[in-house]
Design a protein around this motif. Structure first.
Motif, PDB file in Angstrom:
ATOM      1  N   ALA A  16      -6.957 -68.737   4.633  1.00 29.95           N
ATOM      2  CA  ALA A  16      -5.760 -69.026   3.844  1.00 29.95           C
ATOM      3  C   ALA A  16      -4.685 -68.002   4.166  1.00 29.95           C
ATOM      4  CB  ALA A  16      -6.087 -68.980   2.351  1.00 29.95           C
ATOM      5  N   CYS A  17      -3.442 -68.449   4.076  1.00 35.11           N
ATOM      6  CA  CYS A  17      -2.334 -67.514   4.211  1.00 35.11           C
ATOM      7  C   CYS A  17      -2.202 -66.722   2.915  1.00 35.11           C
ATOM      8  CB  CYS A  17      -1.051 -68.258   4.547  1.00 35.11           C
ATOM      9  SG  CYS A  17      -0.463 -69.316   3.212  1.00 35.11           S
ATOM     10  N   HIS A  18      -1.249 -65.823   2.858  1.00 36.18           N
ATOM     11  CA  HIS A  18      -1.133 -64.951   1.682  1.00 36.18           C
ATOM     12  C   HIS A  18      -0.782 -65.718   0.421  1.00 36.18           C
ATOM     13  CE1 HIS A  18       0.599 -61.734  -0.887  1.00 36.18           C
ATOM     14  NE2 HIS A  18      -0.469 -61.100  -0.421  1.00 36.18           N
ATOM     15  N   CYS A  19       0.115 -66.686   0.534  1.00 40.75           N
ATOM     16  CA  CYS A  19       0.556 -67.411  -0.667  1.00 40.75           C
ATOM     17  C   CYS A  19      -0.332 -68.607  -0.991  1.00 40.75           C
ATOM     18  CB  CYS A  19       2.009 -67.861  -0.516  1.00 40.75           C
ATOM     19  SG  CYS A  19       2.262 -69.269   0.582  1.00 40.75           S
ATOM     20  N   GLY A  20      -1.198 -69.012  -0.068  1.00 43.39           N
ATOM     21  CA  GLY A  20      -2.119 -70.107  -0.326  1.00 43.39           C
ATOM     22  C   GLY A  20      -1.596 -71.481   0.066  1.00 43.39           C
ATOM     23  N   GLU A  21      -0.390 -71.545   0.612  1.00 42.40           N
ATOM     24  CA  GLU A  21       0.180 -72.838   1.016  1.00 42.40           C
ATOM     25  C   GLU A  21      -0.607 -73.479   2.157  1.00 42.40           C
ATOM     26  OE1 GLU A  21       2.650 -74.486  -0.289  1.00 42.40           O
ATOM     27  OE2 GLU A  21       3.354 -75.879   1.237  1.00 42.40           O
ATOM     28  N   ILE A  22      -1.089 -72.632   3.080  1.00 43.14           N
ATOM     29  CA  ILE A  22      -1.823 -73.127   4.243  1.00 43.14           C
ATOM     30  C   ILE A  22      -3.286 -72.746   4.123  1.00 43.14           C
ATOM     31  CG2 ILE A  22      -2.027 -73.056   6.762  1.00 43.14           C
ATOM     32  CD1 ILE A  22       0.576 -74.270   5.769  1.00 43.14           C
ATOM     33  N   PHE A  37       2.539 -70.503  11.682  1.00 44.37           N
ATOM     34  CA  PHE A  37       2.570 -69.602  10.535  1.00 44.37           C
ATOM     35  C   PHE A  37       3.055 -70.334   9.289  1.00 44.37           C
ATOM     36  CE2 PHE A  37       7.179 -69.080  10.450  1.00 44.37           C
ATOM     37  CZ  PHE A  37       7.535 -69.457  11.743  1.00 44.37           C
ATOM     38  N   CYS A  38       2.774 -69.751   8.152  1.00 47.54           N
ATOM     39  CA  CYS A  38       3.188 -70.337   6.881  1.00 47.54           C
ATOM     40  C   CYS A  38       4.698 -70.190   6.726  1.00 47.54           C
ATOM     41  CB  CYS A  38       2.466 -69.644   5.730  1.00 47.54           C
ATOM     42  SG  CYS A  38       3.086 -70.177   4.116  1.00 47.54           S
ATOM     43  N   ARG A  39       5.344 -71.287   6.392  1.00 47.18           N
ATOM     44  CA  ARG A  39       6.797 -71.248   6.274  1.00 47.18           C
ATOM     45  C   ARG A  39       7.244 -70.496   5.017  1.00 47.18           C
ATOM     46  NH1 ARG A  39       8.471 -77.210   3.972  1.00 47.18           N
ATOM     47  NH2 ARG A  39       6.915 -77.236   2.338  1.00 47.18           N
ATOM     48  N   ILE A  40       6.335 -70.273   4.086  1.00 50.97           N
ATOM     49  CA  ILE A  40       6.710 -69.565   2.856  1.00 50.97           C
ATOM     50  C   ILE A  40       6.466 -68.064   2.977  1.00 50.97           C
ATOM     51  CG2 ILE A  40       6.192 -69.306   0.387  1.00 50.97           C
ATOM     52  CD1 ILE A  40       5.561 -72.313   0.372  1.00 50.97           C
ATOM     53  N   CYS A  41       5.232 -67.672   3.266  1.00 54.19           N
ATOM     54  CA  CYS A  41       4.911 -66.239   3.265  1.00 54.19           C
ATOM     55  C   CYS A  41       4.939 -65.622   4.653  1.00 54.19           C
ATOM     56  CB  CYS A  41       3.572 -65.977   2.587  1.00 54.19           C
ATOM     57  SG  CYS A  41       2.132 -66.589   3.477  1.00 54.19           S
ATOM     58  N   GLY A  42       5.013 -66.451   5.710  1.00 49.70           N
ATOM     59  CA  GLY A  42       5.158 -65.922   7.062  1.00 49.70           C
ATOM     60  C   GLY A  42       3.867 -65.498   7.732  1.00 49.70           C
TER      61      GLY A  42
HETATM   62 ZN    ZN Z   1       1.865 -68.763   2.854  1.00 52.77          ZN
END
Ligand code: ZN
Length: 122
Positions: free
Chosen positions: A9-15, A72-77
């Motif tokens: 998971a990415c940092h914010c959880g979007e991906i 990469f995640c478009r929100i948290c990068g």
């Molecule tokens: Zn993210």
């Protein structure tokens, strides 16, 4: 035969991704992109990977070929994976594996700064 399924998971959880490939060692590279993003390469067969969140959340940075790049995640990068390797492999960022300490992984250094073959241009 499928192995242990690991979640990433990415940092914010979007991906979110899951992968059932074996995790033996990871690669740290010092090339111009890896040196900046800090991606820790876990190279896996593409077929062992599932995107469990919506694809729309992924952005791609392509700098050599249209069919390769860093995703990469478009929100948290957070850099999640790299594509463009021969043999239908992708490289996941082992730093995104849920529930592990990357200090526990066997890490191999690759001198991409000096050994990386040149790629095609866009
Ligand atoms: Zn993210």
């Amino acid at each position: 035969m499928a192995g242990v399924v690991r979640e990433l998971a990415c940092h914010c959880g979007e991906i979110r991704l899951s992968c059932d490939a074996p995790l033996t060692s990871v690669i740290e590279c010092n090339c111009s992109t890896c040196g900046r993003t800090g991606i820790l390469h876990w190279k896996v067969p593409a077929a062992s990977l599932s995107l469990t969140s919506q694809r729309i959340g992924l952005s791609t940075y392509a700098w050599r070929g249209l069919h390769e790049g860093q995703h990469f995640c478009r929100i948290c990068g957070t850099a999640m994976m790299r594509t463009g390797y021969p043999g239908d492999r992708v490289s996941l960022n082992a730093r995104c594996i849920v529930g592990i300490d990357v200090f526990d992984l066997e890490t191999i250094r690759y001198d991409g700064r000096n050994k990386m073959p040149p790629g095609p241009t866009l």
